[in-house]
Design a protein around this motif. Structure first.
Motif, PDB file in Angstrom:
ATOM      1  N   ALA A  58       1.130   6.844  -6.677  1.00 61.62           N
ATOM      2  CA  ALA A  58       0.091   7.743  -6.799  1.00 61.62           C
ATOM      3  C   ALA A  58       0.681   9.336  -6.881  1.00 61.62           C
ATOM      4  O   ALA A  58       0.263  10.234  -7.720  1.00 61.62           O
ATOM      5  CB  ALA A  58      -1.140   7.592  -6.087  1.00 61.62           C
ATOM      6  N   VAL A  59       1.426   9.638  -5.810  1.00 61.49           N
ATOM      7  CA  VAL A  59       1.767  11.001  -5.512  1.00 61.49           C
ATOM      8  C   VAL A  59       2.698  11.249  -6.380  1.00 61.49           C
ATOM      9  O   VAL A  59       2.656  12.592  -7.141  1.00 61.49           O
ATOM     10  CB  VAL A  59       2.404  10.916  -3.850  1.00 61.49           C
ATOM     11  N   GLN A  74       0.755  -1.156  -0.016  1.00 65.04           N
ATOM     12  CA  GLN A  74       0.025  -0.094   0.085  1.00 65.04           C
ATOM     13  C   GLN A  74       0.909   1.423   0.025  1.00 65.04           C
ATOM     14  O   GLN A  74       0.606   2.441  -0.818  1.00 65.04           O
ATOM     15  CB  GLN A  74      -0.823   0.010   1.202  1.00 65.04           C
ATOM     16  N   HIS A  75       1.790   1.321   0.814  1.00 62.02           N
ATOM     17  CA  HIS A  75       2.854   2.455   0.839  1.00 62.02           C
ATOM     18  C   HIS A  75       3.241   2.421  -0.526  1.00 62.02           C
ATOM     19  O   HIS A  75       3.666   3.755  -1.202  1.00 62.02           O
ATOM     20  CB  HIS A  75       4.178   2.207   1.569  1.00 62.02           C
ATOM     21  N   TYR A  76       3.593   1.777  -1.335  1.00 64.10           N
ATOM     22  CA  TYR A  76       4.165   1.804  -2.671  1.00 64.10           C
ATOM     23  C   TYR A  76       3.391   2.331  -3.712  1.00 64.10           C
ATOM     24  O   TYR A  76       3.343   3.298  -4.407  1.00 64.10           O
ATOM     25  CB  TYR A  76       4.502   0.271  -3.233  1.00 64.10           C
ATOM     26  N   ALA A  77       1.806   1.755  -3.357  1.00 61.04           N
ATOM     27  CA  ALA A  77       0.804   2.327  -4.458  1.00 61.04           C
ATOM     28  C   ALA A  77       0.657   3.819  -4.039  1.00 61.04           C
ATOM     29  O   ALA A  77       0.675   4.474  -4.908  1.00 61.04           O
ATOM     30  CB  ALA A  77      -0.176   1.429  -4.173  1.00 61.04           C
TER      31      ALA A  77
END
Ligand SMILES: Cc1ncc(COP(=O)(O)O)c(C=O)c1O
Length: 332
Positions: A329-330, A322-325
């Protein structure tokens, strides 16, 4: 001592000693997938035993005779004898960390700062020198530039973007380690671990990598030539901001049997002449850190914190995904 679970596979790592189970040194290669290791490595309950490694909130362990506890203190027999040196809840976290990083053994500490301090103290003494990148956590910078200096240990900071020829100029005959962060705090610079492994090899010294930000989910530094990995487990490994902690993982891939590192291959008078390389083989570094530094300096994690760390690591793959996603996105 409990035997490693059968699911860990049968390929024996070459640790040529009888006492490998003393501090739960990994003797078998793990065959579980990373996600499964996050859940199950380090603890294998038998029929009817608790599903989760319980919190062993005990300073001491009972024994039938003074003779048997004497043997434990002298490292002649395996077993828990005092939580400053080893505790079942903490050992479960240590075995899991060693499995996730692909090392031979791990040592948990009360904080990440203690892990970095011990990782170097296990190698250096007054008059020694080590090399570090400049892109490191501020607390680590202070530890290196000021506290180690007060103890007579000098550090040279290098620019991690320099080429190998330039970096080699920092090497001295008394250089005992090279240090860097996989992803630096707070500058988020990614380290070329292979280049720094080459620098460490040129210095004939181990490469210590702080893998706090990447975690073994994104990077396993031993694959790129690191010899020792440290963590502040207070961050992604815990994952819930509930337990301060640190860890040192021994890659078991450095040759300690040389004059430069004689503290590993010469008798330790505080253990009646024990020789770490002879008794603990590939895990000499991890065991020495535990039985000397934890004994003398005592930055032991509380069993409660080790329980929380173990729980946090169960969801590491889900959280890192989730951190990666989020980061993607950022960036987009
Ligand atoms: C990369 C890194 N290493 C080490 C530490 C120190 O860890 P702790 O705060 O658990 O002592 C930190 C803390 O922020 C860190 O970010």
């Amino acid at each position: 001592m409990t035997a490693p679970p059968a699911s860990w596979g049968s390929e024996i790592l070459p640790i040529p000693i009888a006492l490998t189970d003393l501090f739960h040194i990994q003797q078998r290669k793990i065959t579980m997938k990373f996600e499964t290791q996050c859940l199950h490595a380090g603890y294998s309950p038998k029929n009817g035993e608790p599903r989760v490694q319980p919190i062993v909130q005990s300073t001491t362990y009972t024994y039938d005779s003074a003779e048997s506890i004497g043997k434990l203190f002298d490292l002649q027999e395996a077993g828990f004898f005092y939580t400053r040196l080893a505790n079942p809840t903490t050992n479960a976290a240590e075995e899991k960390l060693a499995a996730l990083e692909g090392g031979v053994a791990a040592l948990c500490t009360a904080s990440g700062q203690a892990a970095t301090f011990y990782a170097l103290m296990n190698l250096v003494e007054s008059g020694d020198h080590f090399i570090s990148t400049t892109n490191i956590y501020g607390g680590t910078y202070n530890l290196f530039a000021h506290t180690f200096r007060k103890m007579g240990v000098e550090v040279t900071f290098v620019n991690q973007d320099d080429n190998l020829d330039e970096l080699r100029k920092a090497i001295r005959p008394n250089t005992k380690a090279v240090f860097g962060e996989t992803i630096s705090n707070p500058t988020l610079r990614v380290l070329d671990i292979e280049k720094f492994a080459a620098l460490a090899q040129a210095a004939n010294a181990p490469l210590i990598i702080d893998n706090t930000f990447a975690t073994p989910y994104f990077c396993r530094p031993f694959k790129y030539g690191a010899n020792i990995v440290v963590h502040s487990t207070s961050k992604y490994l815990d994952g819930h901001a509930v337990a301060l902690g640190g860890a040192i993982i021994d890659g078991g891939n450095f040759n300690w049997e040389q004059e430069k590192f004689r503290q590993f291959s010469q008798p330790d008078i505080t253990y009646h002449g024990l020789v770490y390389t002879r008794t603990f083989g590939k895990a000499a570094y991890a065991v020495k850190a535990r039985v000397q530094l934890m004994r003398d300096l005592g930055a032991t994690p509380a069993p409660q914190n080790s329980f929380l760390l173990n729980l946090g690591m169960e969801t590491l793959p889900l959280r890192m995904k989730q951190h990666y996603a989020n980061a993607q996105a950022v960036a987009e």
